[in-house]
Design a protein around this motif. Structure first.
Motif, PDB file in Angstrom:
ATOM      1  N   VAL A  52      -5.130   1.769   7.034  1.00 12.53           N
ATOM      2  CA  VAL A  52      -3.822   1.107   7.098  1.00 12.53           C
ATOM      3  C   VAL A  52      -3.321   1.092   8.536  1.00 12.53           C
ATOM      4  O   VAL A  52      -2.790   0.086   9.024  1.00 12.53           O
ATOM      5  CB  VAL A  52      -2.811   1.805   6.169  1.00 12.53           C
ATOM      6  N   VAL A  87      -7.759  -2.786   2.538  1.00 13.30           N
ATOM      7  CA  VAL A  87      -6.486  -2.458   1.894  1.00 13.30           C
ATOM      8  C   VAL A  87      -6.247  -3.384   0.708  1.00 13.30           C
ATOM      9  O   VAL A  87      -5.876  -2.936  -0.386  1.00 13.30           O
ATOM     10  CB  VAL A  87      -5.319  -2.548   2.904  1.00 13.30           C
ATOM     11  N   TYR A  88      -6.456  -4.672   0.901  1.00 18.31           N
ATOM     12  CA  TYR A  88      -6.239  -5.627  -0.189  1.00 18.31           C
ATOM     13  C   TYR A  88      -7.167  -5.325  -1.368  1.00 18.31           C
ATOM     14  O   TYR A  88      -6.746  -5.373  -2.532  1.00 18.31           O
ATOM     15  CB  TYR A  88      -6.455  -7.046   0.313  1.00 18.31           C
ATOM     16  N   LEU A 131      -2.398   5.039  -5.169  1.00 14.92           N
ATOM     17  CA  LEU A 131      -3.305   4.804  -4.045  1.00 14.92           C
ATOM     18  C   LEU A 131      -3.271   6.040  -3.161  1.00 14.92           C
ATOM     19  O   LEU A 131      -2.215   6.409  -2.641  1.00 14.92           O
ATOM     20  CB  LEU A 131      -2.848   3.564  -3.265  1.00 14.92           C
ATOM     21  N   LEU A 133      -5.870  -2.163  -3.287  1.00 19.05           N
ATOM     22  CA  LEU A 133      -4.550  -2.183  -3.922  1.00 19.05           C
ATOM     23  C   LEU A 133      -4.704  -2.244  -5.441  1.00 19.05           C
ATOM     24  O   LEU A 133      -5.556  -2.969  -5.958  1.00 19.05           O
ATOM     25  CB  LEU A 133      -3.747  -3.396  -3.460  1.00 19.05           C
ATOM     26  N   ALA A 170       0.830  -1.207   0.000  1.00 16.53           N
ATOM     27  CA  ALA A 170       0.000   0.000   0.000  1.00 16.53           C
ATOM     28  C   ALA A 170       0.863   1.255   0.000  1.00 16.53           C
ATOM     29  O   ALA A 170       0.581   2.216  -0.738  1.00 16.53           O
ATOM     30  CB  ALA A 170      -0.926  -0.009   1.216  1.00 16.53           C
ATOM     31  N   SER A 225       2.424   1.802  -3.340  1.00 19.38           N
ATOM     32  CA  SER A 225       1.419   2.288  -4.281  1.00 19.38           C
ATOM     33  C   SER A 225       1.104   3.758  -4.033  1.00 19.38           C
ATOM     34  O   SER A 225       0.893   4.531  -4.980  1.00 19.38           O
ATOM     35  CB  SER A 225       0.137   1.449  -4.157  1.00 19.38           C
ATOM     36  N   ASN A 226       1.076   4.159  -2.761  1.00 19.53           N
ATOM     37  CA  ASN A 226       0.877   5.563  -2.431  1.00 19.53           C
ATOM     38  C   ASN A 226       2.034   6.415  -2.947  1.00 19.53           C
ATOM     39  O   ASN A 226       1.832   7.496  -3.519  1.00 19.53           O
ATOM     40  CB  ASN A 226       0.727   5.717  -0.916  1.00 19.53           C
TER      41      ASN A 226
END
Length: 199
Positions: free
Chosen positions: A82, A97-98, A47, A101, A38, A41-42
């Protein structure tokens, strides 16, 4: 009897352990892998941690902590989802979260960070069977592995890495080492991850 590993941060050569290269069920420790994916990705702009998330009771895996205990709908930032996933090992937060993603983000994280022992099944209690015995295994070896896994006694599957998230104790130390040395993601993301793990 058991499995353990320890090392000095930033110096993998100091690692010492007992059966530390054996794959074992890692229970809620899979949430650390989700956190890393996560945050990466952020970092990549894929994300948004400022995104507001509507958490609906009963939609995700049950659990004894966090949003999993809530009776009513709440709205929070993805950042705090998170946080709840890590600080109180919240199964509902892990499911969110999953789900959010980007496609392939978890697999890309494991690959790029060379976490080759990890196989993550993000739904606690779901009996997923990995399609491969080992990286590079032949088709025949894969088939034999899956057949053996399905034939396992149901009463013993709770601690069977064929059915649940798995890694090795050595590689779990590697994940933490990557976070503490600003290697799992950029420095800001790793600082955030360290903050959550310390809370």
């Amino acid at each position: 009897d058991g499995w353990c590993h320890a090392q000095v941060i930033g110096d993998p050569g100091t690692g010492i352990g007992l059966r530390s290269s054996a794959r074992v069920v890692i229970s809620s420790m899979y949430k650390v892998h989700l956190m890393v994916a996560a945050c990466r990705s952020n970092q990549q702009g894929l994300l948004d941690f400022d995104r507001r998330i509507r958490v609906e009771p009963g939609r995700y895996a049950p659990g004894p902590t966090g949003f999993a205990l809530f009776s009513d709908v709440v709205e929070v930032s993805l950042r705090d989802v998170v946080r709840s996933m890590i600080t109180v090992s919240d199964n509902t937060s892990a499911g969110i979260v999953y789900e959010l993603l980007p496609s392939g983000a978890l697999e890309d994280t494991l690959s790029r960070l060379e976490l080759t022992a990890a196989r993550i099944f993000p739904h606690p209690g779901e009996r997923s069977i990995p399609a491969s015995a080992e990286p590079g295994a032949t088709a025949a070896e894969d088939a034999a592995y899956v057949i053996a896994a399905f034939a396992a006694d149901d009463a013993g599957t709770e601690f069977d890495p064929a059915y649940y998230s798995q890694s090795t104790t050595a590689e779990m130390c590697t994940v933490l080492d990557l976070i503490w040395t600003d290697t799992a993601a950029d420095a800001a993301q790793c600082a955030f991850m360290r903050q959550l793990l310390a809370e």
